[in-house]
Design a protein around this motif. Structure first.
Motif, PDB file in Angstrom:
ATOM      1  N   ARG A   1       2.445   1.673  -3.417  1.00 28.00           N
ATOM      2  CA  ARG A   1       1.462   2.129  -4.406  1.00 28.00           C
ATOM      3  C   ARG A   1       1.223   3.630  -4.280  1.00 28.00           C
ATOM      4  O   ARG A   1       1.242   4.357  -5.265  1.00 28.00           O
ATOM      5  N   TRP A   2       1.031   4.107  -3.049  1.00 30.11           N
ATOM      6  CA  TRP A   2       0.785   5.531  -2.849  1.00 30.11           C
ATOM      7  C   TRP A   2       2.027   6.366  -3.137  1.00 30.11           C
ATOM      8  O   TRP A   2       1.934   7.492  -3.617  1.00 30.11           O
TER       9      TRP A   2
ATOM     10  N   GLY B   1      -1.445  -0.328  -8.758  1.00 27.92           N
ATOM     11  CA  GLY B   1      -0.684  -1.353  -8.059  1.00 27.92           C
ATOM     12  C   GLY B   1       0.493  -1.905  -8.825  1.00 27.92           C
ATOM     13  O   GLY B   1       1.186  -2.783  -8.336  1.00 27.92           O
TER      14      GLY B   1
ATOM     15  N   ARG C   1       0.831  -1.207   0.000  1.00 29.19           N
ATOM     16  CA  ARG C   1       0.000   0.000   0.000  1.00 29.19           C
ATOM     17  C   ARG C   1       0.863   1.253   0.000  1.00 29.19           C
ATOM     18  O   ARG C   1       0.606   2.208  -0.739  1.00 29.19           O
ATOM     19  N   ARG C   2       1.919   1.255   0.812  1.00 33.10           N
ATOM     20  CA  ARG C   2       2.813   2.416   0.845  1.00 33.10           C
ATOM     21  C   ARG C   2       3.534   2.592  -0.483  1.00 33.10           C
ATOM     22  O   ARG C   2       3.706   3.717  -0.961  1.00 33.10           O
TER      23      ARG C   2
END
Length: 132
Positions: free
Chosen positions: A58-59, A109, A55-56
């Motif tokens: 991707r952001w 992603g 998640r990190r």
């Protein structure tokens, strides 16, 4: 009072039957302090949440792509209004387009592809600066 026949292995006095654990003849036994855990709490959290790293990433890819896109578009507009040769704003706009594609891939992603596109987009913008 009758003592338990099974005592602790460290030769400490056996607890009296019917009393709470950790007490002898109504007195509370001293307890050893807890040893520090070899893994910090942050690492335990990462093990419990394996999707946190993804998640990190991707952001980070999406945010960096958006930031480089804005920087490339701003440079393209500023160089296009000045006396720079035509390839300079074209290269900045092309690099911004590549970084926008990287931001879209990063948001979906595909972080590895997005990071490679970010590198390529920044290189195209840097190449445009060499023409100036």
């Amino acid at each position: 009072m009758r003592r338990s026949s099974v005592g602790p292995s460290n030769n400490a006095p056996a607890s009296v039957v019917g009393e709470e654990p950790g007490t002898v003849d109504g007195r509370t036994l001293a307890t050893a302090p807890d040893a520090p855990h070899p893994v910090s709490r942050g690492e335990v959290h990462d093990v419990a949440d394996p999707g946190g790293d993804a998640r990190r990433a991707r952001w980070t890819a999406a945010g960096t792509g958006a930031l480089l896109t804005l920087a490339g578009l701003a440079a393209s507009v500023l160089r296009g209004t000045g006396s720079a040769p035509a390839p300079v704003p074209t290269a900045c706009a092309s690099g911004a387009f590549v970084c926008a594609a990287a931001a879209a891939l990063g948001f979906r992603g595909h972080t590895r592809r997005a990071l490679w596109l970010l590198i390529i987009g920044a290189m195209v913008m840097a190449l445009g600066d060499q023409f100036d």
